[in-house]
Design a protein around this motif. Structure first.
Motif, PDB file in Angstrom:
ATOM      1  N   THR A 183       0.840  -1.203  -0.038  1.00 41.37           N
ATOM      2  CA  THR A 183      -0.124   0.026   0.037  1.00 41.37           C
ATOM      3  C   THR A 183       0.845   1.437  -0.120  1.00 41.37           C
ATOM      4  OG1 THR A 183      -0.122   0.127   2.618  1.00 41.37           O
ATOM      5  CG2 THR A 183      -1.796  -1.327   1.246  1.00 41.37           C
ATOM      6  N   VAL A 184       2.225   1.076  -0.028  1.00 40.08           N
ATOM      7  CA  VAL A 184       2.891   2.235  -0.087  1.00 40.08           C
ATOM      8  C   VAL A 184       3.596   2.465  -1.187  1.00 40.08           C
ATOM      9  CG1 VAL A 184       4.972   3.145   1.294  1.00 40.08           C
ATOM     10  CG2 VAL A 184       3.329   1.922   2.671  1.00 40.08           C
ATOM     11  N   TYR A 185       3.657   3.962  -1.736  1.00 42.94           N
ATOM     12  CA  TYR A 185       4.512   4.016  -2.963  1.00 42.94           C
ATOM     13  C   TYR A 185       5.167   5.403  -2.617  1.00 42.94           C
ATOM     14  CZ  TYR A 185       1.064   1.382  -5.275  1.00 42.94           C
ATOM     15  OH  TYR A 185       0.015   0.264  -5.515  1.00 42.94           O
ATOM     16  N   THR A 186       6.099   5.643  -3.561  1.00 45.65           N
ATOM     17  CA  THR A 186       6.971   6.772  -3.677  1.00 45.65           C
ATOM     18  C   THR A 186       6.656   7.815  -4.626  1.00 45.65           C
ATOM     19  OG1 THR A 186       8.885   5.578  -2.491  1.00 45.65           O
ATOM     20  CG2 THR A 186       9.457   7.703  -3.683  1.00 45.65           C
ATOM     21  N   ALA A 187       6.356   8.976  -4.242  1.00 47.10           N
ATOM     22  CA  ALA A 187       6.003   9.888  -5.220  1.00 47.10           C
ATOM     23  C   ALA A 187       7.142  10.555  -5.866  1.00 47.10           C
ATOM     24  CB  ALA A 187       4.926  11.016  -4.755  1.00 47.10           C
ATOM     25  N   GLN A 188       7.107  10.751  -7.236  1.00 43.86           N
ATOM     26  CA  GLN A 188       8.366  11.345  -7.943  1.00 43.86           C
ATOM     27  C   GLN A 188       7.656  12.460  -8.832  1.00 43.86           C
ATOM     28  OE1 GLN A 188       9.251   8.008 -10.683  1.00 43.86           O
ATOM     29  NE2 GLN A 188      10.995   7.540  -9.414  1.00 43.86           N
ATOM     30  N   ALA A 189       8.240  12.730  -9.714  1.00 49.91           N
ATOM     31  CA  ALA A 189       7.776  13.735 -10.749  1.00 49.91           C
ATOM     32  C   ALA A 189       7.891  13.333 -12.208  1.00 49.91           C
ATOM     33  CB  ALA A 189       8.826  14.978 -10.450  1.00 49.91           C
ATOM     34  N   PRO A 190       7.092  13.812 -12.845  1.00 53.10           N
ATOM     35  CA  PRO A 190       6.518  14.876 -13.030  1.00 53.10           C
ATOM     36  C   PRO A 190       5.204  14.529 -12.297  1.00 53.10           C
ATOM     37  CG  PRO A 190       6.129  14.091 -15.246  1.00 53.10           C
ATOM     38  CD  PRO A 190       7.197  13.234 -14.480  1.00 53.10           C
ATOM     39  N   GLN A 191       4.620  15.841 -11.639  1.00 56.14           N
ATOM     40  CA  GLN A 191       3.427  15.866 -10.949  1.00 56.14           C
ATOM     41  C   GLN A 191       2.571  16.848 -11.919  1.00 56.14           C
ATOM     42  OE1 GLN A 191       3.460  16.392  -6.911  1.00 56.14           O
ATOM     43  NE2 GLN A 191       4.576  14.593  -6.279  1.00 56.14           N
ATOM     44  N   CYS A 192       1.291  16.140 -12.357  1.00 57.24           N
ATOM     45  CA  CYS A 192       0.746  16.974 -13.458  1.00 57.24           C
ATOM     46  C   CYS A 192      -0.737  17.237 -13.159  1.00 57.24           C
ATOM     47  CB  CYS A 192       0.674  16.004 -14.669  1.00 57.24           C
ATOM     48  SG  CYS A 192       2.490  15.312 -15.100  1.00 57.24           S
ATOM     49  N   PHE A 193      -1.149  18.427 -13.717  1.00 55.55           N
ATOM     50  CA  PHE A 193      -2.627  19.070 -13.525  1.00 55.55           C
ATOM     51  C   PHE A 193      -3.031  20.055 -14.233  1.00 55.55           C
ATOM     52  CE2 PHE A 193       0.192  18.683  -9.779  1.00 55.55           C
ATOM     53  CZ  PHE A 193      -0.438  17.827  -8.726  1.00 55.55           C
TER      54      PHE A 193
END
Length: 258
Positions: free
Chosen positions: A158-168
């Motif tokens: 259930t655990v992830y590491t957020a990276q990039a890009p982060q997009c909106f």
């Protein structure tokens, strides 16, 4: 609607232990920031690039961008006091030119982004409204409030590491920044754009990232980047050589036939 990369390259290199800002360290003859910009320059779905940088290094940045022949960079500009402040300034710069757009917010020192991830992020924004690049956790996750004792052990799946890009969409992320700045102008407790949107009640959607797309922060990261880039170059070389060998085999066959 255009797809725009907003790159923030405002690091000073303190954790790297370098007098040179880490984004300007060279790997294989090119600055890290140039490696990063080239990934977006070469992607057919990216229309424009905006880059935040330390004020004293803006001229240097402009010079190396010109030297590298990168044409999609529309604006370079002075970054803010923090990463989130730099992102807000970048979004404001984009708004000078566009009413709305898909914005891909990316670290200048994360140069191993792939075309597949960029393209998937854009499609996910169109489908769901945002896209957070993430990778599964491969180590055993634990939490500790004091750094001495283990408090909890979340399930690894259930655990992830957020990276990039982060997009909106530009208007969505810009609105969240305005709301946050009104109550928390220094962005205390806000680590990244995902955290900002999550705080303001926006459901954030994951997209699978490439695990090798590390953010260069420490000397160990720099060594890893060198290794990963060389591995990519070597793989490309092998692919080219294999293609050449296949073509040669074909030519030999034709010659024998004649």
């Amino acid at each position: 609607m255009k797809n725009i990369a907003v790159i923030f390259a405002g690091g000073t290199g303190n954790r790297m232990g370098s007098s040179l800002p880490k984004q300007f360290l060279k790997v294989n003859g090119s600055e890290i920031i140039i490696h990063t910009l080239n990934r977006f320059e070469e992607n057919e779905n990216i229309d424009e690039i905006y880059v935040a940088c330390i004020e004293d290094w803006l001229t240097y940045l402009d010079n190396i961008i010109a030297r590298a022949g990168i044409r999609k960079v529309k604006r370079t500009f002075k970054g803010g006091k923090t990463g989130q402040d730099s992102i807000f300034i970048g979004l404001s710069e984009v708004l000078k030119d566009h009413d709305n757009a898909i914005v891909l917010i990316h670290d200048g020192v994360r140069p191993l982004i792939t075309d597949e991830v960029i393209n998937n992020c854009i499609e996910k924004v169109k489908e769901c409204g945002n896209a957070i690049t993430a990778t599964p956790c491969f180590e055993t996750p634990i939490t500790s409030h004091d750094g001495v004792l283990v408090d909890t052990m979340p399930r690894r799946d259930t655990v992830y590491t957020a990276q990039a890009p982060q997009c909106f969409y530009l208007q969505d992320i810009y609105k969240a920044h305005l709301e946050e700045r009104a109550i928390n102008p220094n962005y205390e407790g806000i680590v990244d754009s995902c955290g900002l949107m999550f705080k303001h009640g926006i459901k954030c959607h994951l997209i699978k990232g490439n695990r090798g797309n590390i953010k260069v922060t420490t000397p160990e990261d720099f060594c890893t980047l060198i290794s990963n880039l060389n591995a990519i170059d070597y793989a490309q070389f092998l692919n080219l050589e294999n293609n050449l060998n296949e073509k040669s085999k074909g030519k030999e066959y034709v010659l024998k036939k004649h």
